[in-house]
Design an enzyme around this catalytic site. Sequence first.
Site, PDB file in Angstrom:
ATOM      1  N   THR A   1     -23.571  70.125  82.019  1.00 41.68           N
ATOM      2  CA  THR A   1     -22.566  71.197  82.008  1.00 41.68           C
ATOM      3  C   THR A   1     -21.318  70.737  82.757  1.00 41.68           C
ATOM      4  O   THR A   1     -21.390  70.323  83.917  1.00 41.68           O
ATOM      5  CB  THR A   1     -23.109  72.473  82.686  1.00 41.68           C
ATOM      6  OG1 THR A   1     -24.388  72.765  82.166  1.00 41.68           O
ATOM      7  CG2 THR A   1     -22.167  73.647  82.446  1.00 41.68           C
TER       8      THR A   1
ATOM      9  N   ASP B   1     -15.484  68.085  81.486  1.00 35.81           N
ATOM     10  CA  ASP B   1     -14.382  68.491  82.375  1.00 35.81           C
ATOM     11  C   ASP B   1     -14.177  67.464  83.490  1.00 35.81           C
ATOM     12  O   ASP B   1     -13.041  67.211  83.899  1.00 35.81           O
ATOM     13  CB  ASP B   1     -14.664  69.877  82.967  1.00 35.81           C
ATOM     14  CG  ASP B   1     -14.816  70.938  81.891  1.00 35.81           C
ATOM     15  OD1 ASP B   1     -14.146  70.810  80.843  1.00 35.81           O
ATOM     16  OD2 ASP B   1     -15.607  71.873  82.079  1.00 35.81           O
TER      17      ASP B   1
ATOM     18  N   SER C   1     -21.121  62.858  87.394  1.00 30.77           N
ATOM     19  CA  SER C   1     -21.236  64.324  87.409  1.00 30.77           C
ATOM     20  C   SER C   1     -22.541  64.826  86.787  1.00 30.77           C
ATOM     21  O   SER C   1     -23.010  65.908  87.131  1.00 30.77           O
ATOM     22  CB  SER C   1     -20.042  64.962  86.693  1.00 30.77           C
ATOM     23  OG  SER C   1     -20.232  64.904  85.299  1.00 30.77           O
TER      24      SER C   1
ATOM     25  N   GLY D   1     -24.838  71.850  88.034  1.00 31.11           N
ATOM     26  CA  GLY D   1     -23.619  72.622  88.280  1.00 31.11           C
ATOM     27  C   GLY D   1     -22.358  71.893  87.872  1.00 31.11           C
ATOM     28  O   GLY D   1     -22.394  70.859  87.203  1.00 31.11           O
TER      29      GLY D   1
END
Length: 318
Positions: A251, A255, A285, A290
Amino acid sequence: MTGSVAVIGSVNQDVVCEVPRLPGPGETVLATGARTNAGGKGANQAVAAAKAGGRVEFVGRVGGDSAAVDLRDSMAAAGVKTTGLREVTGARTGRAYVTVASGENQIVVDPGANFAWESGAELSAMAEAELLAAADIVVAQLEIPVAVVDWAAGVARRFVLNAAPAAELGDELLRRCDPLVVNEYELATISGAPTGTRAQAGQAARSLCLRGAPSVVVTLGADGSILARRTADAVELTYQPAPQVVSVDSTGAGDAYVGALCTALADGVELGEAVAFATAAASLSVRSPGTHDSYPTREQVVAARTAVPRARRLDFDE
Ligand code: RIB
């Protein structure tokens, strides 16, 4: 770092459920855990860019609720300036419902205040216009109205668009994107071409360059990314492999990639190297759950960059 990044985009409170496997249509599955955390593609990219070393301003819209306070705090804690994050009277802050299983996810967004913007003419008279015009890089996504994205592209010195979630793009907007960043699903929607293999994704990215985009980056998750760049008489295609890592939660990994890419570009790094830097950030990441908390610091990205394989020309037999 000296470059500045302005992010214009969404802010969401993410409601995350961990499940043994993603549900199919009509299916109910029981969660093994649940939490809320800060999210929204815009806010995530702002935090990722700041943690990667950028000077970052965020422009967005929230409601007058407690979620807005938490989200503003989460961005500020990462060093993001939030003077362009305004509260919309009577609106509620955006919310995303995220289901995570074995490192994969499904997301449904209830946009709320993310779709409550002024018109372009009104925005031009507001402080937001100055924030964007002053930045080395302006980046937007499509969780806010496309009219606002068009306006931001017109104000920016260099504009990056992460076309997520997927939507068809007009040629004028496409011409401003340097680069357009998409995953294979978004690329298929925008180009209308198949993107199932690396070669197909490369051809589809090339078609968008021929339609006017100066550059296109296609993110392929664990399989790395493709960079298509228009030159004077051709479109150059390169493939950037990713380091192999165990993914706990993907997730917001896209980004992390976009945020780090923008920080590198704002600092004057050439696009191919910025892609390698972004690849390092995204690979870090996914190793923890999260969004904001999982994004790496500049030192961590620089260290992980050494494990990123060398980019090569895209081979059409791939
Ligand atoms: O890209 C991940 C983000 O998409 C989540 O944080 C969610 O809020 C949605 O916007």
